[in-house]
Each structure stands twice: as structure tokens, then as C-alpha cells.
Design an enzyme around this catalytic site. Structure first.
Site, short mmCIF file in Angstrom:
data_model
loop_
_atom_site.label_atom_id
_atom_site.label_comp_id
_atom_site.label_asym_id
_atom_site.label_seq_id
_atom_site.Cartn_x
_atom_site.Cartn_y
_atom_site.Cartn_z
NE ARG A 119 -4.93 -2.53 8.49
CZ ARG A 119 -5.14 -2.07 7.26
NH1 ARG A 119 -4.76 -0.83 6.94
NH2 ARG A 119 -5.72 -2.81 6.33
CD GLU A 135 -3.13 0.67 0.17
OE1 GLU A 135 -2.54 1.66 -0.30
OE2 GLU A 135 -4.34 0.49 0.01
CG ASN A 173 -6.76 1.64 4.47
OD1 ASN A 173 -5.99 0.70 4.32
ND2 ASN A 173 -7.76 1.87 3.63
CG ASP A 216 -7.59 -0.40 -2.44
OD1 ASP A 216 -6.98 0.48 -1.82
OD2 ASP A 216 -7.68 -1.57 -2.01
#
Length: 298
Positions: free
Chosen positions: A107, A24, A109, A204
Site C-alpha cells: 500500500r 497520516e 505510505n 516516522d
């Protein structure tokens, strides 16, 4: 949504065979001529020098989803429970502030620096718990929550003139566009802009190019699509792996597009079918990207 098979098509090629569990946050560090990206679940910060071809990674002690270049030098790590200054020359880390440290469920992202040198960043549940995530803006060192009750916030990116932001809650399949004021703060409610709820793959990460078009990774579809100003598909990149996560333009001319991917949730059979899943991919589209501003903390 444009489904015309005549749209421009490119094939991505393997750049770094790193096989991240969850690759990512690709980010070009222009001053150091390095591309950085994260393996969130394995707590690693990867890097590539396109000129030399050298690559490597730093092992961290917590999950990190982006490393943003700072105007004062070094990087700011967007982590699961903190934001930290990171010095790539020696690997040292210094906590800048807590980030949902009181919420063990979440968490970090998706994240990206806006046109004003501020950082938009998001959280999600570690197991994608419904509505556990939020969207924030770090402006001159102060963290402000912009939106809550999100599940998997993604696709954070900005128009060249700073008038609009885009984002999605991946589970909805809809990319939203949000008007911004003269200092980059959201105005009113975000509006639906591109709907992928009835297509293969979920929206995404995203990045905007110099022509104002948005490159959106479609998780599960093995594809990155290029969207025009109206949210219509005008191009696509095909990958040999099914879970692309985000893209970034890199290199001195910003004409090389790198794509992070993932093998999160794969069975042994899926890994056998996609052995390089989680690796970094690259494609030359002939389109130039936009230089991201350096992040300002003051």
C-alpha cells in the site's frame, strides 16, 4: 545525537478528537484553507478548517495516505493501488494512474510534494513485510521508481532550496539525506544524517520549517523532535499519546503545527491509557513553516 535536557520543549494539545486507527499525511490546502489528513486503515480522508473550527471526513473505497493539492484544482489522492484526482466539493474520484496495482502485498505510505512541484511517494507491505517497499517520484505525470527494498519508508521532505531530500526506512532508525540536481532528481547515494537507532522511538514522518530545520515524529516515543542542519536535536514536542506519525505547518501564516497520531496495534489496555490516540494534535512553536508547492501533473 543531542540529549541535552535544555532543548526547547512544547506540549501538544488536542485539535480534533478523531481517533484514527492510523492517522497520516497531514497536508495544508492553502487555497481552500483546510488541513487534510488520512486514516489509512479506515479508508478516510479527514479535514479541518482552522478558521471556523469545523471538521469532517470523506469515506473512501480504498486506503489513502496523502491528499496533495493540485495546481489545476482539487487533490491527488495517493492510494494503495492507484493515484486519483479527488474533488472535495462533491467527493468524486477519478483514477489518474495505477500505483503498484499488480502487487497486492503493498500500500502507499509516506509522500510529499518537492520544491519542483513533483510528488515523492512510497509503498510498504500491508503487514510491514521486509524490503517490500519502494520510493517513487511523480514528475509531470510520469512515475519513476527511485529506490526499492525498503521496509517502512518515511520522513520524506525537502530543503527550501531544493538541493536535498530526506527520507528514512523506519526500521533502520536512521534518517538519510540525498543530494538533488537542478530538476530535483537524486544524485549518487543517500548519506546517513541523523541516527535514532539507539534512542526511544522510531523515525516516522517529517516536515521542514522556514529556518531549514526538520521536525521528525518519533513513533512509539510520544514525541516530535526538531533537528538542526547537522541532524542534532534542538527542540521537542511532547504528546500525551505514544504514536505520532507526521507533522504539517498550517494556517495563513504557517505558524501552527499539526500532528497526526495512531492507535494501530493497541491493546484494550493501551487504548484505556491513551484514549485520544489517533487524534489530531496541535502546537504553537513560534516557528514558521514552508509553503508546499502545488503538485503539477503536466
Amino acid at each position: 545525537m543531542n540529549t541535552d535536557m535544555s532543548v526547547s520543549t512544547w506540549q501538544a494539545e488536542l485539535a480534533v478528537d478523531c481517533r484514527c486507527t492510523l492517522g497520516e499525511g497531514p497536508q495544508w490546502d492553502a487555497d481552500n484553507e483546510r488541513l487534510c489528513w488520512c486514516d489509512i486503515l479506515e479508508q478516510r480522508l479527514h479535514w479541518l478548517s482552522p478558521i471556523s473550527g469545523e471538521s469532517g471526513h470523506y469515506q473512501l473505497d480504498h486506503m489513502v495516505s496523502l491528499a496533495a493539492p493540485l495546481d489545476s484544482g482539487g487533490l491527488l489522492l495517493v492510494g494503495e493501488d492507484r493515484l486519483s484526482r479527488f474533488d472535495p466539493s462533491n467527493g468524486s474520484t477519478e483514477t489518474f494512474c495505477d500505483f503498484e496495482a499488480d502487487n497486492p502485498i503493498t500500500r502507499s505510505n509516506d509522500a510529499r510534494v518537492d520544491r519542483y512541484g513533483s510528488l515523492w511517494l512510497s509503498t510498504m507491505g500491508k503487514s510491514a513485510e521486509k524490503n517490500a517497499g519502494s520510493l517513487y517520484r511523480l514528475h509531470r505525470g510520469r512515475l519513476t521508481r527511485l529506490r526499492s527494498n525498503l521496509t517502512i519508508p518515511n520522513a520524506i521532505c525537502f530543503s527550501a532550496d531544493g538541493q536535498f531530500a530526506w527520507f528514512t526506512d523506519t526500521v533502520t532508525g536512521v534518517v538519510m539525506r540525498w543530494s538533488l540536481d537542478s530538476e530535483g532528481w537524486p544524485q549518487g547515494e543517500p548519506q546517513p544524517w541523523a541516527d535514532f537507532s539507539s534512542t526511544t522511538g522510531n523515525p516516522d514522518g517529517a516536515v521542514v520549517d522556514s529556518e531549514g530545520c526538520l521536525w521528525l515524529a518519533l513513533w512509539g516515543a510520544g514525541r516530535v523532535v526538531r533537528l538542526d542542519h547537522n541532524g542534532q536535536v534542538i527542540g521537542r514536542i511532547e504528546l500525551p499519546v505514544s504514536q505520532p506519525s507526521c507533522s504539517a505547518f498550517a494556517g495563513q501564516d504557517l505558524k501552527t503545527l499539526y500532528i497526526t497520531t495512531a492507535q494501530e496495534g493497541f491493546s484494550a489496555e493501551q487504548l484505556a491509557q491513551e484514549p485520544t490516540a489517533g487524534s489530531l494534535y496541535v502546537v504553537e512553536t513560534g516557528v514558521k513553516g514552508l509553503a508546499d508547492p502545488l503538485l503539477r501533473l503536466e
